[in-house]
Design a protein around this motif. Structure first.
Motif, PDB file in Angstrom:
ATOM      1  N   SER A 205       0.830  -1.201   0.000  1.00 39.56           N
ATOM      2  CA  SER A 205       0.000   0.000   0.000  1.00 39.56           C
ATOM      3  C   SER A 205       0.870   1.258   0.000  1.00 39.56           C
ATOM      4  N   GLN A 209       1.166   4.263  -2.959  1.00 43.80           N
ATOM      5  CA  GLN A 209       0.994   5.690  -2.687  1.00 43.80           C
ATOM      6  C   GLN A 209       2.232   6.477  -3.088  1.00 43.80           C
ATOM      7  N   LYS A 213       2.333   9.425  -5.977  1.00 45.58           N
ATOM      8  CA  LYS A 213       2.757  10.798  -5.688  1.00 45.58           C
ATOM      9  C   LYS A 213       3.947  11.222  -6.551  1.00 45.58           C
TER      10      LYS A 213
END
Length: 237
Positions: A205, A209, A213
């Motif tokens: 996870s 992310q 980004k």
């Protein structure tokens, strides 16, 4: 409860368990398996068409193929469809092939490998494995932002193709009778496995992310789960 009733319940329980383990843990593995199925279906259709064309040509030359010709054609079609749908079986990816997989199929192949490990894992771990499948589905689109030769791509492959299999294979190497017993660390192999899988789920996870980004240059797999080591003496006993 009579013995026959108990046997029925046992059979139903096994059938339910088998059904659960046949389910895909993610969309990516489902698509790979679906693609494999349609390839076999296509071969079956091509074989059927070839037999029908051959029977038509022979029938045109001989002014009909007769009863036995029809029966032989039907047998060839049935046998060809059976063989096409039965073989070849889909190969289960190995940690080695996962490490070498292209980024497009990496998540799906990892999911298929995990699905085949579920029967050997305790129920709580299976639930986490299913959660890892969800995380891999979310990670897959983000991998398109990486190039095959990027260091970040290597880090992701190492996470799912090396550290994850190392954790599960280490657990499976421990005798089943000892997996629930506490080791010198104070935790049983079952607990260590569950803890390790939970950390890997969170790690995937976090990687998703991080890539989303755009922080690809700084992507690194922290490897916190490597702190969860199995008690070597447990394996030796």
């Amino acid at each position: 409860m009579s013995e026959s009733n108990q046997q029925i319940l046992d059979s139903a329980s096994r059938a339910l368990r088998d059904s659960q383990f046949r389910r895909s843990i993610g969309n990516r593995s489902h698509r790979l398996k679906q693609g494999h199925f349609f390839k076999k279906l296509g071969r079956a259709a091509m074989w059927t068409a070839a037999v029908l064309v051959g029977a038509s040509v022979i029938g045109g030359i001989l002014s009909g193929i007769g009863f036995w010709g029809v029966m032989i054609s039907a047998g060839l079609i049935a046998g060809g469809i059976w063989a096409s749908m039965k073989f070849p079986k889909m190969k289960v990816p190995t940690p080695e092939t996962i490490m070498k997989s292209d980024l497009k199929s990496l998540a799906g192949k990892t999911e298929i490998w995990l699905e085949n490990q579920r029967p050997a894992l305790p129920a709580p771990a299976v639930q986490i494995v299913n959660g890892i499948g969800v995380q891999l589905d979310m990670l897959s689109p983000q991998l398109n932002k990486l190039n095959e030769g990027d260091a970040a791509a290597y880090e992701v492959r190492k996470l799912v193709g090396e550290h994850l299999p190392e954790l599960i294979n280490g657990y499976r190497a421990i005798p089943a009778s000892m997996r629930g017993k506490a080791t010198d660390s104070g935790k049983s192999p079952d607990e260590q496995l569950i803890g390790g899988l939970s950390l890997i789920e969170k790690e995937i996870s976090g990687v998703t992310q991080q890539i989303a980004k755009g922080d690809i240059d700084n992507l690194s797999i922290r490897g916190r789960y490597l702190e969860l080591k199995y008690d070597q003496s447990a394996e030796a006993e």
